[in-house]
Write a protein that holds these residues in place. Structure first.
Motif, PDB file in Angstrom:
ATOM      1  N   PRO A  90       0.819  -1.215   0.000  1.00  0.00           N
ATOM      2  CA  PRO A  90       0.000   0.000   0.000  1.00  0.00           C
ATOM      3  C   PRO A  90       0.855   1.268   0.000  1.00  0.00           C
ATOM      4  O   PRO A  90       1.982   1.275   0.477  1.00  0.00           O
ATOM      5  CB  PRO A  90      -0.795  -0.097   1.303  1.00  0.00           C
ATOM      6  CG  PRO A  90      -0.684  -1.506   1.749  1.00  0.00           C
ATOM      7  CD  PRO A  90       0.547  -2.067   1.147  1.00  0.00           C
ATOM      8  N   ALA A  91       0.290   2.348  -0.513  1.00  0.00           N
ATOM      9  CA  ALA A  91       1.009   3.622  -0.589  1.00  0.00           C
ATOM     10  C   ALA A  91       1.398   4.117   0.799  1.00  0.00           C
ATOM     11  O   ALA A  91       2.494   4.654   0.988  1.00  0.00           O
ATOM     12  CB  ALA A  91       0.149   4.653  -1.297  1.00  0.00           C
ATOM     13  N   SER A  92       0.524   3.912   1.786  1.00  0.00           N
ATOM     14  CA  SER A  92       0.838   4.376   3.139  1.00  0.00           C
ATOM     15  C   SER A  92       2.059   3.658   3.698  1.00  0.00           C
ATOM     16  O   SER A  92       2.864   4.254   4.421  1.00  0.00           O
ATOM     17  CB  SER A  92      -0.364   4.165   4.061  1.00  0.00           C
ATOM     18  OG  SER A  92      -0.723   2.805   4.097  1.00  0.00           O
ATOM     19  N   LYS A 128       4.197   2.405  -7.548  1.00  0.00           N
ATOM     20  CA  LYS A 128       2.753   2.179  -7.452  1.00  0.00           C
ATOM     21  C   LYS A 128       2.086   2.137  -8.820  1.00  0.00           C
ATOM     22  O   LYS A 128       1.030   1.527  -8.973  1.00  0.00           O
ATOM     23  CB  LYS A 128       2.091   3.266  -6.593  1.00  0.00           C
ATOM     24  CG  LYS A 128       2.322   3.132  -5.122  1.00  0.00           C
ATOM     25  CD  LYS A 128       1.871   1.822  -4.551  1.00  0.00           C
ATOM     26  CE  LYS A 128       0.374   1.663  -4.532  1.00  0.00           C
ATOM     27  NZ  LYS A 128      -0.052   0.332  -4.060  1.00  0.00           N
ATOM     28  N   MET A 145      -2.506  11.386  -6.075  1.00  0.00           N
ATOM     29  CA  MET A 145      -3.097  10.436  -5.134  1.00  0.00           C
ATOM     30  C   MET A 145      -2.178  10.207  -3.948  1.00  0.00           C
ATOM     31  O   MET A 145      -2.624  10.140  -2.796  1.00  0.00           O
ATOM     32  CB  MET A 145      -3.391   9.106  -5.848  1.00  0.00           C
ATOM     33  CG  MET A 145      -4.543   9.186  -6.804  1.00  0.00           C
ATOM     34  SD  MET A 145      -4.778   7.732  -7.858  1.00  0.00           S
ATOM     35  CE  MET A 145      -4.488   6.373  -6.788  1.00  0.00           C
ATOM     36  N   LEU A 146      -0.871  10.096  -4.211  1.00  0.00           N
ATOM     37  CA  LEU A 146       0.085   9.889  -3.132  1.00  0.00           C
ATOM     38  C   LEU A 146       0.179  11.101  -2.211  1.00  0.00           C
ATOM     39  O   LEU A 146       0.353  10.948  -0.999  1.00  0.00           O
ATOM     40  CB  LEU A 146       1.468   9.556  -3.703  1.00  0.00           C
ATOM     41  CG  LEU A 146       1.610   8.160  -4.289  1.00  0.00           C
ATOM     42  CD1 LEU A 146       2.963   8.009  -4.965  1.00  0.00           C
ATOM     43  CD2 LEU A 146       1.449   7.100  -3.229  1.00  0.00           C
ATOM     44  N   ALA A 148      -2.258  13.109  -1.483  1.00  0.00           N
ATOM     45  CA  ALA A 148      -3.452  13.026  -0.628  1.00  0.00           C
ATOM     46  C   ALA A 148      -3.272  11.976   0.466  1.00  0.00           C
ATOM     47  O   ALA A 148      -3.635  12.200   1.629  1.00  0.00           O
ATOM     48  CB  ALA A 148      -4.676  12.716  -1.473  1.00  0.00           C
ATOM     49  N   THR A 149      -2.691  10.831   0.109  1.00  0.00           N
ATOM     50  CA  THR A 149      -2.442   9.783   1.099  1.00  0.00           C
ATOM     51  C   THR A 149      -1.451  10.259   2.149  1.00  0.00           C
ATOM     52  O   THR A 149      -1.621  10.017   3.347  1.00  0.00           O
ATOM     53  CB  THR A 149      -1.918   8.506   0.411  1.00  0.00           C
ATOM     54  OG1 THR A 149      -2.844   8.108  -0.593  1.00  0.00           O
ATOM     55  CG2 THR A 149      -1.738   7.380   1.399  1.00  0.00           C
ATOM     56  N   ALA A 150      -0.394  10.957   1.702  1.00  0.00           N
ATOM     57  CA  ALA A 150       0.605  11.476   2.636  1.00  0.00           C
ATOM     58  C   ALA A 150      -0.038  12.474   3.597  1.00  0.00           C
ATOM     59  O   ALA A 150       0.239  12.452   4.804  1.00  0.00           O
ATOM     60  CB  ALA A 150       1.752  12.132   1.874  1.00  0.00           C
ATOM     61  N   SER A 152      -3.135  12.536   4.569  1.00  0.00           N
ATOM     62  CA  SER A 152      -4.000  11.819   5.505  1.00  0.00           C
ATOM     63  C   SER A 152      -3.201  11.032   6.541  1.00  0.00           C
ATOM     64  O   SER A 152      -3.712  10.720   7.607  1.00  0.00           O
ATOM     65  CB  SER A 152      -4.958  10.892   4.761  1.00  0.00           C
ATOM     66  OG  SER A 152      -4.245   9.833   4.174  1.00  0.00           O
ATOM     67  N   CYS A 153      -1.939  10.720   6.236  1.00  0.00           N
ATOM     68  CA  CYS A 153      -1.060  10.044   7.203  1.00  0.00           C
ATOM     69  C   CYS A 153      -0.332  11.044   8.101  1.00  0.00           C
ATOM     70  O   CYS A 153       0.277  10.653   9.090  1.00  0.00           O
ATOM     71  CB  CYS A 153      -0.017   9.187   6.481  1.00  0.00           C
ATOM     72  SG  CYS A 153      -0.679   7.744   5.671  1.00  0.00           S
TER      73      CYS A 153
END
Length: 196
Positions: A90-92, A128, A145-146, A148-150, A152-153
């Motif tokens: 997963p990206a996270s 990815k 997308m990454l 946004a994931t970063a 959110s982490c």
């Protein structure tokens, strides 16, 4: 009356032929597929040979660091065979590895748990992009997308990163994480006292 009964029987035969099995979507640690829960029951429900699946999965992930979570998709055929598709982690997971942190932020907007550079982001996006759902998307979309994931982490993306400053930041962050763990433990204990 007999015509309607014949129709019902023919409809039942058609209904029996339809395959209602769904794809199995789960994360399995690389090289650690085992017949026990939670993987064993999921495979058993779909009539997959559990031992053969675990052996196949572990062989296919032998070259990956053991314990790395791998999103896995399994499509079951009517003859109990299966098609196994293993995606990149997963990206996270990649973002936390690049930032050098083990946990994401509890309050992502208010706190920062780590930092990565744009170069890290670009390299993760190239990895990815090999996943089947993302292979036809442009690299720019994957990067967005990454990001946004970063966010959110709780991982901040910077242009340049000084190793000494970042080392000091991580040391301070360890203290904050310990305080958060103590606070969560106190909440759990308080909840246990209320339910007892």
């Amino acid at each position: 009356m007999s015509k309607s009964v014949a129709r019902l029987k023919s409809m039942k035969k058609v209904a029996d032929k339809i395959d209602h099995s769904s794809k199995l979507r789960t994360n399995i640690p690389a090289g650690m597929a085992a017949a026990g829960p939670p993987l064993g029951p999921m495979l058993g429900q779909r009539n997959i040979n559990i031992a053969a699946f675990c052996k196949d999965f572990n062989e296919r992930t032998a070259n990956i660091k053991q314990g790395t979570p791998l999103p896995t998709r399994v499509k079951v055929n009517s003859d109990r065979s299966y098609q196994l598709v293993i995606h990149q982690p997963p990206a996270s997971y990649f973002l936390k590895q690049a930032a050098g942190v083990s946990r994401a932020a509890m309050e992502p907007v208010r706190e920062t748990c780590g930092k990565i550079t744009l170069k890290h982001l670009y390299e993760i996006a190239k990895i990815k992009q090999q996943d089947p759902p993302l292979e036809w998307r442009p690299l720019k979309e994957v990067c967005v997308m990454l990001i946004a994931t970063a966010r959110s982490c709780g991982i901040e993306i910077v242009k340049e990163l000084d190793p000494k400053e970042y080392g000091e930041f991580l040391e301070e962050r360890k203290k904050i994480v310990e305080e958060q763990k103590k606070m969560l433990q106190e909440k759990r204990e308080a909840k246990m006292l209320r339910t007892a």
